[in-house]
Write an enzyme that holds these catalytic residues in place. Sequence first.
Site, PDB file in Angstrom:
ATOM      1  N   TYR A 154       0.867  -1.173   0.000  1.00 30.63           N
ATOM      2  CA  TYR A 154       0.000   0.000   0.000  1.00 30.63           C
ATOM      3  C   TYR A 154       0.907   1.228   0.000  1.00 30.63           C
ATOM      4  O   TYR A 154       1.593   1.504   0.984  1.00 30.63           O
ATOM      5  CB  TYR A 154      -0.885  -0.043   1.250  1.00 30.63           C
ATOM      6  CG  TYR A 154      -1.957   1.017   1.366  1.00 30.63           C
ATOM      7  CD1 TYR A 154      -2.168   1.982   0.394  1.00 30.63           C
ATOM      8  CD2 TYR A 154      -2.780   1.030   2.493  1.00 30.63           C
ATOM      9  CE1 TYR A 154      -3.162   2.931   0.527  1.00 30.63           C
ATOM     10  CE2 TYR A 154      -3.781   1.978   2.640  1.00 30.63           C
ATOM     11  CZ  TYR A 154      -3.961   2.932   1.665  1.00 30.63           C
ATOM     12  OH  TYR A 154      -4.942   3.877   1.811  1.00 30.63           O
ATOM     13  N   LYS A 168      -1.442  -1.233  -4.127  1.00 31.16           N
ATOM     14  CA  LYS A 168      -2.442  -0.173  -4.191  1.00 31.16           C
ATOM     15  C   LYS A 168      -1.680   1.139  -4.126  1.00 31.16           C
ATOM     16  O   LYS A 168      -1.055   1.453  -3.112  1.00 31.16           O
ATOM     17  CB  LYS A 168      -3.441  -0.251  -3.042  1.00 31.16           C
ATOM     18  CG  LYS A 168      -4.483   0.869  -3.131  1.00 31.16           C
ATOM     19  CD  LYS A 168      -5.133   1.196  -1.818  1.00 31.16           C
ATOM     20  CE  LYS A 168      -6.016   2.457  -2.018  1.00 31.16           C
ATOM     21  NZ  LYS A 168      -6.607   2.930  -0.743  1.00 31.16           N
TER      22      LYS A 168
END
Length: 311
Positions: free
Chosen positions: A139, A167
Site C-alpha cells: 500500500y 495499491k
Amino acid sequence: MTARTPRYSGVIPPVVTPLTADGEIDRPSLERVVGHLLDGGVSGLFALGSSGETAYLTPRRQDEVIKVITAASAGQVPVLVGAIETTTDRAIERARAAQALGADAVVVTAPFYTRTHDTEIDRHFRDVAAAVDVPLLAYDVPVCVHSKLDPELLLPLAADGVLAGVKDSSGDDGSFRRLAIGARDLPEFAVLTGHELVVDAMMLSGADGSVPGLGNVDPHGYVRLHEAAVRGDWATARAEQDRLVALFDIVRAARPGTASATAAGLGAFKSALMLRGIITTNLVSPPMRRLDAAETATIADCLDRAGLSRV
C-alpha cells in the site's frame, strides 16, 4: 510482452466501517455496506484500509470488521485486509490475525513513525510475506507513512514473488506509469490505483483496477467506468469519471478549518451512505467529528446532481 493475468483487478473499494454511538462496530450497517458493494458488481473488498478507519480501531474492533465482512461476502469476491502497523513484528501479528479470520490477502504499508531506509522497507515486505500463507499487497500512501514506494523498490519484490500487487495512493502519476510499464513482464502482479479522480487515465496507463474510497458511495459508477475502460470505450469511461469527479465534491462539505482532510473525506462518505439508507449514522472515530445537518444537506445536493437515490 507477456499477457496480463493479474491476480486482482476491477473495482475493489476500501470498505467504510460504520460505528455505533459508543464506538463499536455497527454490524448490521456494515453488512448492508457489503451487500451494496456486491450489488454494485465490485470484484473485491478491501477491509481495514484508510477509508475503513483502521488507524483508529482497536485490534478487537479490527477483528470484528474482518469477521463481519468475510461472513457477509461469503466468498463471492476476495477480501483483502489491511495489516497496517508501524513496524514489521506488529504488521506480522495483524497479518496473521487477518489470515486466521478468513482474509484472502493482506495489505501492508511501509513501516512508519520510525525513520526508515529503502533497504529496511524491502526487508519489511519480505518478512511479512514469509510469515503468512496468503498473498501480500503493498500500500503506497506516502501522505500517511512518509515513505514513497518507488517502482525500483516494488518491481524486484514482485519479480521475487514477495508482492502480489500494489495499491498506489501516492498521487504520483509519473511513478505509477513507470510501475505499470515495469509490470508488463510480471503478468500476475496487480497494479491498482487509489487515485479515484483519474481512474480512467490510470487505466489507460496500464492499471488493472482501482481501490476508490468514493466507490463506497457509488460502486455501480466505478464498475461502469472500469468496464468501459476494459473494452476501450474511453468516451464512456471519461463521461463516467467526470460524473464521479463532481460527486467527489462531497468531501468539500465540511466547514473549512473545522476538520482534517481525513475527517472531511470519511465523514462525507459515511454521510452519503446514511442518506442513501445503507448505514444508520455518520459517526466517525475520535478525535474526528461527525458532519452536521447543514454539511449533510450539502452532500445530499451532490447525490441528487449525481443521480443517486437517497431515502
